[in-house]
Scaffold this motif. Structure first.
Motif, mmCIF file in Angstrom:
data_model
loop_
_atom_site.group_PDB
_atom_site.id
_atom_site.type_symbol
_atom_site.label_atom_id
_atom_site.label_comp_id
_atom_site.label_asym_id
_atom_site.label_seq_id
_atom_site.Cartn_x
_atom_site.Cartn_y
_atom_site.Cartn_z
ATOM 1 N N GLY A 208 11.445 -25.193 29.897
ATOM 2 C CA GLY A 208 12.301 -25.001 28.729
ATOM 3 C C GLY A 208 11.618 -25.442 27.453
ATOM 4 O O GLY A 208 11.808 -24.843 26.387
ATOM 5 N N LEU A 209 10.828 -26.515 27.539
ATOM 6 C CA LEU A 209 10.081 -26.977 26.375
ATOM 7 C C LEU A 209 8.944 -26.015 26.043
ATOM 8 O O LEU A 209 8.725 -25.666 24.879
ATOM 9 N N LEU A 210 8.238 -25.557 27.077
ATOM 10 C CA LEU A 210 7.136 -24.626 26.854
ATOM 11 C C LEU A 210 7.614 -23.350 26.163
ATOM 12 O O LEU A 210 6.875 -22.744 25.374
ATOM 13 N N ASP A 211 8.848 -22.949 26.440
ATOM 14 C CA ASP A 211 9.377 -21.716 25.876
ATOM 15 C C ASP A 211 9.516 -21.777 24.351
ATOM 16 O O ASP A 211 9.532 -20.726 23.691
ATOM 17 N N VAL A 212 9.661 -22.983 23.785
ATOM 18 C CA VAL A 212 9.849 -23.085 22.330
ATOM 19 C C VAL A 212 8.591 -23.560 21.615
ATOM 20 O O VAL A 212 8.573 -23.663 20.387
ATOM 21 N N LEU A 213 7.536 -23.869 22.384
ATOM 22 C CA LEU A 213 6.292 -24.336 21.775
ATOM 23 C C LEU A 213 5.354 -23.165 21.491
ATOM 24 O O LEU A 213 5.167 -22.282 22.326
ATOM 25 N N ALA A 214 4.740 -23.174 20.311
ATOM 26 C CA ALA A 214 3.698 -22.200 20.010
ATOM 27 C C ALA A 214 2.472 -22.516 20.865
ATOM 28 O O ALA A 214 2.230 -23.683 21.196
ATOM 29 N N PRO A 215 1.703 -21.514 21.248
ATOM 30 C CA PRO A 215 0.527 -21.768 22.099
ATOM 31 C C PRO A 215 -0.435 -22.803 21.516
ATOM 32 O O PRO A 215 -1.040 -23.583 22.243
ATOM 33 N N ASN A 216 -0.570 -22.811 20.184
ATOM 34 C CA ASN A 216 -1.504 -23.730 19.536
ATOM 35 C C ASN A 216 -0.798 -24.921 18.892
ATOM 36 O O ASN A 216 -1.283 -25.497 17.908
ATOM 37 N N VAL A 217 0.352 -25.300 19.413
ATOM 38 C CA VAL A 217 1.120 -26.417 18.874
ATOM 39 C C VAL A 217 0.259 -27.677 18.818
ATOM 40 O O VAL A 217 -0.603 -27.907 19.669
ATOM 41 N N ALA A 272 13.991 -49.266 19.641
ATOM 42 C CA ALA A 272 13.398 -48.027 19.143
ATOM 43 C C ALA A 272 11.918 -47.988 19.507
ATOM 44 O O ALA A 272 11.145 -48.856 19.097
ATOM 45 N N ASP A 273 11.524 -46.992 20.287
ATOM 46 C CA ASP A 273 10.139 -46.859 20.731
ATOM 47 C C ASP A 273 9.379 -45.827 19.905
ATOM 48 O O ASP A 273 8.202 -45.997 19.631
ATOM 49 N N SER A 274 10.057 -44.757 19.504
ATOM 50 C CA SER A 274 9.419 -43.728 18.692
ATOM 51 C C SER A 274 10.490 -42.831 18.089
ATOM 52 O O SER A 274 11.638 -42.811 18.542
ATOM 53 N N VAL A 275 10.089 -42.099 17.074
ATOM 54 C CA VAL A 275 10.936 -41.075 16.460
ATOM 55 C C VAL A 275 10.158 -39.771 16.486
ATOM 56 O O VAL A 275 8.996 -39.715 16.079
ATOM 57 N N LEU A 276 10.800 -38.716 16.996
ATOM 58 C CA LEU A 276 10.143 -37.428 17.183
ATOM 59 C C LEU A 276 10.770 -36.387 16.276
ATOM 60 O O LEU A 276 11.979 -36.164 16.294
ATOM 61 N N THR A 277 9.943 -35.750 15.451
ATOM 62 C CA THR A 277 10.399 -34.661 14.598
ATOM 63 C C THR A 277 9.508 -33.444 14.848
ATOM 64 O O THR A 277 8.446 -33.552 15.465
ATOM 65 N N VAL A 278 9.955 -32.275 14.384
ATOM 66 C CA VAL A 278 9.230 -31.039 14.670
ATOM 67 C C VAL A 278 9.011 -30.224 13.413
ATOM 68 O O VAL A 278 9.727 -30.357 12.420
ATOM 69 N N ARG A 279 7.989 -29.382 13.475
ATOM 70 C CA ARG A 279 7.738 -28.368 12.450
ATOM 71 C C ARG A 279 7.934 -27.007 13.103
ATOM 72 O O ARG A 279 7.411 -26.740 14.188
ATOM 73 N N LEU A 284 9.007 -20.825 16.321
ATOM 74 C CA LEU A 284 8.395 -21.646 17.364
ATOM 75 C C LEU A 284 7.947 -22.986 16.797
ATOM 76 O O LEU A 284 7.653 -23.104 15.603
ATOM 77 N N VAL A 285 7.888 -23.985 17.672
ATOM 78 C CA VAL A 285 7.424 -25.313 17.256
ATOM 79 C C VAL A 285 5.905 -25.292 17.156
ATOM 80 O O VAL A 285 5.202 -25.071 18.145
ATOM 81 N N THR A 286 5.390 -25.492 15.955
ATOM 82 C CA THR A 286 3.939 -25.533 15.751
ATOM 83 C C THR A 286 3.428 -26.956 15.545
ATOM 84 O O THR A 286 2.221 -27.195 15.636
ATOM 85 N N GLY A 287 4.330 -27.875 15.261
ATOM 86 C CA GLY A 287 3.929 -29.262 15.066
ATOM 87 C C GLY A 287 4.981 -30.214 15.587
ATOM 88 O O GLY A 287 6.181 -29.980 15.422
ATOM 89 N N LEU A 288 4.547 -31.254 16.275
ATOM 90 C CA LEU A 288 5.431 -32.339 16.697
ATOM 91 C C LEU A 288 4.839 -33.639 16.176
ATOM 92 O O LEU A 288 3.619 -33.852 16.231
ATOM 93 N N TYR A 289 5.719 -34.510 15.677
ATOM 94 C CA TYR A 289 5.279 -35.749 15.065
ATOM 95 C C TYR A 289 6.029 -36.906 15.708
ATOM 96 O O TYR A 289 7.264 -36.975 15.630
ATOM 97 N N ALA A 290 5.288 -37.779 16.357
ATOM 98 C CA ALA A 290 5.894 -38.928 17.035
ATOM 99 C C ALA A 290 5.423 -40.208 16.361
ATOM 100 O O ALA A 290 4.241 -40.566 16.437
ATOM 101 N N VAL A 291 6.324 -40.877 15.668
ATOM 102 C CA VAL A 291 6.005 -42.150 15.020
ATOM 103 C C VAL A 291 6.338 -43.264 16.000
ATOM 104 O O VAL A 291 7.499 -43.445 16.381
#
Length: 314
Positions: A208-217, A272-279, A284-291
């Protein structure tokens, strides 16, 4: 800070609630949200933005208001100059930063997303684009494109001529346009991507995650040399999926509004271990940012624990 260790700007607001305000305090409190957002968009750090506001207040409190024609513009000028000074220091620090650097995530109220321009300007993806601008270019872009200040007003803030500011604004606008997200980055699409990620983690099915990720994410994880994180960008849907699966093992996930867009706060043992946001680009998701850096999570960890949004972007 005062003798009790409280921030000066917080003390100002406390006094404003408890007693009638003097003119200087009233003006500062009226424009505080604007000043904080200007400083945050220039610095990418809520803690540093608060320090800039503290310095702005200290300078503002010594001003003879009778000599100030436009008080809002005067405050913006002080804040911009203080932020520029701090930005140059931060840029030197980032040169020795361990691993990828990401902006400090800022918890925002849901209705911020309705202001599309503001939500876009504080998004994690846009904040990273702003990082590629020189300090003065960044200040000019933020003041002109986000807050629509006039060229004369910006010129006073950055000690340039209006003609020079026009040229800087044009250059910065083209620079940002070439790097900003290309497609639909609506909150709904970001929420869909995060929902897919959350379902995948909870069910153990990463398809399900792979389905929304761009190949070059690309996944960036900011641990600051303190928390466990990838030391370099992780590229490709398969590799990103593997890393994210390990990142959130035995974690609880909660949807929050961060930097004007849906995000996930990842908690381990209640902390709080991390915060995850997306581009999002073209659906499609081309960027994921985990602080993951604990220093950058202290503020948002406290705010999500007590279930409140910061006043700056309400």
């Amino acid at each position: 800070m005062d003798e009790h260790g409280e921030r000066t700007t917080d003390t100002v607001e406390h006094l404003a609630r408890e007693a009638p305000m003097d003119p200087a305090t009233e003006v500062f409190v009226t424009h505080r949200n604007l000043l904080f957002t200007v400083a945050y968009e220039m610095l990418g750090s809520a803690a540093d933005a608060e320090d800039v506001l503290q310095e702005t207040w200290l300078r503002w409190a010594r001003v003879d208001l009778g000599t100030v024609r436009d008080r809002r513009a005067f405050l913006v000028r002080i804040t911009t100059r203080e932020a520029l000074t701090r930005l140059r220091t931060l840029r030197r620090r980032k040169e020795s930063y361990v691993g990828p650097w990401l902006p400090e995530p800022l918890l925002t109220a849901p209705d911020v997303a309705e202001d599309v321009e503001l939500a876009d300007s504080v998004s994690m993806a846009m904040m990273l684009v702003l990082e590629t601008l020189a300090p003065v270019e960044r200040a000019v872009f933020v003041l002109r494109e986000v807050f629509d200040l006039g060229y004369d007003e910006i010129a006073d803030a950055v000690d340039k001529t209006p003609a020079a500011v026009r040229q800087i604004a044009h250059r910065a606008r083209n620079h940002v346009a070439a790097r900003r997200p290309r497609g639909d980055a609506s909150p709904a699409k970001a929420r869909d991507a995060l929902d897919a990620f959350q379902r995948a983690v909870q069910t153990g099915d990463m398809q399900g995650l792979l389905d929304v990720l761009a190949p070059n994410v690309v996944l960036l994880t900011d641990g600051g040399g303190v928390a466990r994180a990838a030391m370099a960008p992780v590229v490709g849907a398969d590799q990103v999926t593997l890393v994210l699966g390990r990142l959130v093992t035995a974690a609880s996930l909660r949807t929050v509004q961060v930097n004007g867009n849906p995000a996930l706060i990842v908690r381990l043992e209640g902390e709080a271990d991390s915060v995850l946001t997306v581009r999002i680009d073209d659906g499609l998701v081309t960027g994921l940012y985990a602080v993951c850096n604990p220093e950058k999570l202290a503020r948002i960890g406290l705010e999500t624990t007590v279930s409140r949004c910061p006043k700056e972007l309400r």
